[in-house]
Design a protein around this motif. Structure first.
Motif, PDB file in Angstrom:
ATOM      1  N   PRO A   1     -10.346 -15.505  15.587  1.00  0.00           N
ATOM      2  CA  PRO A   1     -10.098 -14.385  15.984  1.00  0.00           C
ATOM      3  C   PRO A   1     -10.843 -13.639  17.180  1.00  0.00           C
ATOM      4  CG  PRO A   1     -10.322 -14.515  13.595  1.00  0.00           C
ATOM      5  CD  PRO A   1     -10.900 -15.746  14.392  1.00  0.00           C
ATOM      6  N   ARG A   2     -10.076 -13.049  18.242  1.00  0.00           N
ATOM      7  CA  ARG A   2     -10.798 -12.675  19.358  1.00  0.00           C
ATOM      8  C   ARG A   2      -9.881 -11.512  19.905  1.00  0.00           C
ATOM      9  NH1 ARG A   2     -12.320 -17.989  22.967  1.00  0.00           N
ATOM     10  NH2 ARG A   2     -13.063 -19.296  21.288  1.00  0.00           N
ATOM     11  N   LEU A   3     -10.530 -10.904  20.814  1.00  0.00           N
ATOM     12  CA  LEU A   3     -10.006  -9.802  21.612  1.00  0.00           C
ATOM     13  C   LEU A   3      -9.403 -10.750  22.864  1.00  0.00           C
ATOM     14  CD1 LEU A   3     -12.357  -6.833  21.809  1.00  0.00           C
ATOM     15  CD2 LEU A   3     -10.250  -7.018  20.533  1.00  0.00           C
ATOM     16  N   MET A   4      -8.092 -10.444  23.271  1.00  0.00           N
ATOM     17  CA  MET A   4      -7.571 -11.309  24.190  1.00  0.00           C
ATOM     18  C   MET A   4      -8.027 -10.741  25.673  1.00  0.00           C
ATOM     19  SD  MET A   4      -3.484 -11.768  23.389  1.00  0.00           S
ATOM     20  CE  MET A   4      -3.128 -10.083  22.964  1.00  0.00           C
ATOM     21  N   CYS A   5      -8.366  -9.531  25.838  1.00  0.00           N
ATOM     22  CA  CYS A   5      -8.918  -9.007  26.962  1.00  0.00           C
ATOM     23  C   CYS A   5     -10.153  -9.575  27.162  1.00  0.00           C
ATOM     24  CB  CYS A   5      -8.829  -7.579  27.118  1.00  0.00           C
ATOM     25  SG  CYS A   5     -10.135  -6.689  26.039  1.00  0.00           S
ATOM     26  N   MET A   6     -11.209  -9.817  26.129  1.00  0.00           N
ATOM     27  CA  MET A   6     -12.385 -10.429  26.478  1.00  0.00           C
ATOM     28  C   MET A   6     -12.589 -11.925  26.105  1.00  0.00           C
ATOM     29  SD  MET A   6     -14.039  -7.491  26.925  1.00  0.00           S
ATOM     30  CE  MET A   6     -15.779  -7.784  27.040  1.00  0.00           C
ATOM     31  N   THR A   7     -11.555 -12.539  26.372  1.00  0.00           N
ATOM     32  CA  THR A   7     -11.634 -14.137  26.290  1.00  0.00           C
ATOM     33  C   THR A   7     -11.304 -14.731  27.556  1.00  0.00           C
ATOM     34  OG1 THR A   7     -11.182 -14.034  24.019  1.00  0.00           O
ATOM     35  CG2 THR A   7     -10.852 -16.141  25.126  1.00  0.00           C
ATOM     36  N   ARG A   8     -12.138 -14.999  28.430  1.00  0.00           N
ATOM     37  CA  ARG A   8     -12.089 -15.394  30.026  1.00  0.00           C
ATOM     38  C   ARG A   8     -11.365 -16.989  29.916  1.00  0.00           C
ATOM     39  NH1 ARG A   8     -13.387 -12.208  33.486  1.00  0.00           N
ATOM     40  NH2 ARG A   8     -14.615 -10.668  33.328  1.00  0.00           N
ATOM     41  N   MET A   9     -10.643 -16.985  30.878  1.00  0.00           N
ATOM     42  CA  MET A   9      -9.910 -18.304  30.922  1.00  0.00           C
ATOM     43  C   MET A   9     -10.801 -19.403  31.386  1.00  0.00           C
ATOM     44  SD  MET A   9      -6.849 -18.159  29.887  1.00  0.00           S
ATOM     45  CE  MET A   9      -6.331 -19.857  30.194  1.00  0.00           C
ATOM     46  N   SER A  10     -11.918 -19.210  31.949  1.00  0.00           N
ATOM     47  CA  SER A  10     -12.982 -19.972  32.543  1.00  0.00           C
ATOM     48  C   SER A  10     -13.669 -20.781  31.270  1.00  0.00           C
ATOM     49  CB  SER A  10     -14.035 -19.293  33.381  1.00  0.00           C
ATOM     50  OG  SER A  10     -14.470 -18.184  32.776  1.00  0.00           O
ATOM     51  N   THR A  11     -13.483 -20.186  30.076  1.00  0.00           N
ATOM     52  CA  THR A  11     -14.326 -20.923  28.986  1.00  0.00           C
ATOM     53  C   THR A  11     -13.427 -22.121  28.387  1.00  0.00           C
ATOM     54  OG1 THR A  11     -13.025 -19.379  27.347  1.00  0.00           O
ATOM     55  CG2 THR A  11     -15.065 -18.503  28.315  1.00  0.00           C
ATOM     56  N   PHE A  12     -12.094 -22.087  29.026  1.00  0.00           N
ATOM     57  CA  PHE A  12     -11.436 -23.275  28.498  1.00  0.00           C
ATOM     58  C   PHE A  12     -11.304 -24.531  29.574  1.00  0.00           C
ATOM     59  CE2 PHE A  12      -9.644 -19.468  26.542  1.00  0.00           C
ATOM     60  CZ  PHE A  12      -9.832 -19.769  25.308  1.00  0.00           C
ATOM     61  N   GLU A  13     -11.081 -25.492  29.358  1.00  0.00           N
ATOM     62  CA  GLU A  13     -10.583 -26.524  30.264  1.00  0.00           C
ATOM     63  C   GLU A  13      -9.292 -26.350  30.893  1.00  0.00           C
ATOM     64  OE1 GLU A  13     -12.966 -28.944  31.208  1.00  0.00           O
ATOM     65  OE2 GLU A  13     -14.565 -28.296  29.771  1.00  0.00           O
ATOM     66  N   GLN A  14      -9.221 -26.837  32.070  1.00  0.00           N
ATOM     67  CA  GLN A  14      -7.926 -26.551  32.849  1.00  0.00           C
ATOM     68  C   GLN A  14      -6.834 -27.360  32.406  1.00  0.00           C
ATOM     69  OE1 GLN A  14      -8.164 -26.608  37.105  1.00  0.00           O
ATOM     70  NE2 GLN A  14      -9.799 -24.994  37.276  1.00  0.00           N
ATOM     71  N   ASP A  15      -6.996 -28.649  31.540  1.00  0.00           N
ATOM     72  CA  ASP A  15      -5.764 -29.286  30.760  1.00  0.00           C
ATOM     73  C   ASP A  15      -5.881 -29.113  29.591  1.00  0.00           C
ATOM     74  OD1 ASP A  15      -8.444 -30.340  30.071  1.00  0.00           O
ATOM     75  OD2 ASP A  15      -7.762 -32.485  30.629  1.00  0.00           O
ATOM     76  N   GLU A  16      -6.562 -27.917  28.984  1.00  0.00           N
ATOM     77  CA  GLU A  16      -6.388 -27.678  27.692  1.00  0.00           C
ATOM     78  C   GLU A  16      -5.172 -26.752  27.185  1.00  0.00           C
ATOM     79  OE1 GLU A  16      -9.461 -25.525  24.447  1.00  0.00           O
ATOM     80  OE2 GLU A  16     -10.082 -25.598  26.321  1.00  0.00           O
ATOM     81  N   THR A  17      -4.658 -26.921  26.219  1.00  0.00           N
ATOM     82  CA  THR A  17      -3.426 -26.285  25.746  1.00  0.00           C
ATOM     83  C   THR A  17      -4.192 -25.148  25.006  1.00  0.00           C
ATOM     84  OG1 THR A  17      -1.839 -27.896  25.899  1.00  0.00           O
ATOM     85  CG2 THR A  17      -1.467 -26.079  24.445  1.00  0.00           C
ATOM     86  N   ILE A  18      -3.756 -23.989  25.317  1.00  0.00           N
ATOM     87  CA  ILE A  18      -4.385 -22.639  24.364  1.00  0.00           C
ATOM     88  C   ILE A  18      -3.301 -22.068  23.684  1.00  0.00           C
ATOM     89  CG2 ILE A  18      -5.305 -20.459  24.957  1.00  0.00           C
ATOM     90  CD1 ILE A  18      -6.297 -21.453  27.767  1.00  0.00           C
ATOM     91  N   THR A  19      -3.651 -21.961  22.316  1.00  0.00           N
ATOM     92  CA  THR A  19      -2.712 -21.357  21.376  1.00  0.00           C
ATOM     93  C   THR A  19      -3.007 -19.944  21.120  1.00  0.00           C
ATOM     94  OG1 THR A  19      -2.404 -23.539  20.583  1.00  0.00           O
ATOM     95  CG2 THR A  19      -1.586 -21.816  19.181  1.00  0.00           C
ATOM     96  N   VAL A  20      -2.103 -19.074  21.254  1.00  0.00           N
ATOM     97  CA  VAL A  20      -2.383 -17.528  20.829  1.00  0.00           C
ATOM     98  C   VAL A  20      -1.450 -17.392  19.596  1.00  0.00           C
ATOM     99  CG1 VAL A  20      -2.424 -15.439  21.700  1.00  0.00           C
ATOM    100  CG2 VAL A  20      -3.028 -17.299  23.129  1.00  0.00           C
TER     101      VAL A  20
END
Length: 254
Positions: free
Chosen positions: A69-88
């Motif tokens: 559980p997170r706020l979408m506006c406070m979750t930076r894309m830089s915290t994920f790897e570029q080849d990572e699939t992000i599930t929302v």
């Protein structure tokens, strides 16, 4: 430098749904909410999501990102790897309305059940006085933005639908604790209502609510545990019990 990122976003409504795959442009400095907006603009114009300030202060854009559980506006894309699939996905604890939007009315129902602050009858507005230490004691709890991430992640609510009628959850038990600490509050016994009306006993202080709070409020350590301790003192301490018994007997004799 931008790159192509892979997203899985839950699409559906109250009748059901599923994760849909997206490949989308991601630019430096963006947050998850930016990507959801780009998907709305370019690939899924009917995708529903809730947002307002995009500054981590309104609590509107709550969701689960890679299961947390997170706020979408406070979750930076830089915290994920570029080849990572992000599930929302939408908040799991509350009924889905559409896509990432859930019905959080449960929380407003519980908010109305907390008796409001009641000052002494002989004090007029402007005459309230309290020590700075009492101001600071509950100031932390006033940072709450009501994103309901703590309510969503509390397993007593999340995994047990049957508890919702009796349990207010960490956000509103924190409110009860705040009022119980207030030296000028004269409303009905907050400790008794915490136990009997708001289900304090359901909380087993796993601190999951604290872990997801975007305002870094120490919900468990500074609100719920002290409230539990005060309830135990009042209900089970033999000296308190004896004192109450003596007072009742004295008042009845009078």
């Amino acid at each position: 430098m931008g790159y192509k990122g892979k997203f899985k976003v839950w699409r559906g409504d109250a009748s059901g749904g599923d994760l849909k795959d997206f490949e989308v442009e991601i630019n430096e400095g963006e947050v998850v909410l930016d990507i959801i907006h780009r998907l709305q603009a370019t690939q899924a114009p009917d995708m529903a999501c809730r947002w307002n300030c995009k500054a981590g202060k309104c609590g509107s854009c709550s969701a689960e990102i890679n299961g947390k559980p997170r706020l979408m506006c406070m979750t930076r894309m830089s915290t994920f790897e570029q080849d990572e699939t992000i599930t929302v996905t939408p908040l799991r604890t509350f009924p889905v309305i559409k896509d990432l939007v859930t019905d959080v009315g449960f929380n407003y129902t519980k908010a109305r059940e907390v008796k409001s602050f009641t000052p002494p009858a002989d004090l007029k507005p402007g005459e309230y006085r309290m020590q700075q230490i009492d101001v600071e004691r509950s100031q932390e709890f006033r940072k709450c933005i009501e994103c309901f991430l703590c309510q969503n992640t509390c397993h007593a609510v999340r995994d047990h639908e049957e508890n919702k009628e009796s349990f207010s959850g960490p956000r509103y038990l924190m409110r009860v604790a705040e009022l119980d600490m207030h030296p000028l509050d004269t409303a009905a016994d907050r400790k008794k209502s915490a136990q009997e009306e708001h289900g304090l006993g359901f909380c087993n202080i796993t601190k999951c609510c604290t872990e997801v709070c975007p305002e870094h409020i120490h919900i468990t350590d500074n609100a719920l545990i002290p409230l539990k301790e005060r309830v135990v003192d009042k209900k089970y301490d033999p000296l308190v019990w004896l004192g109450n018994k003596i007072r009742r007997r004295t008042s009845s004799d009078a």
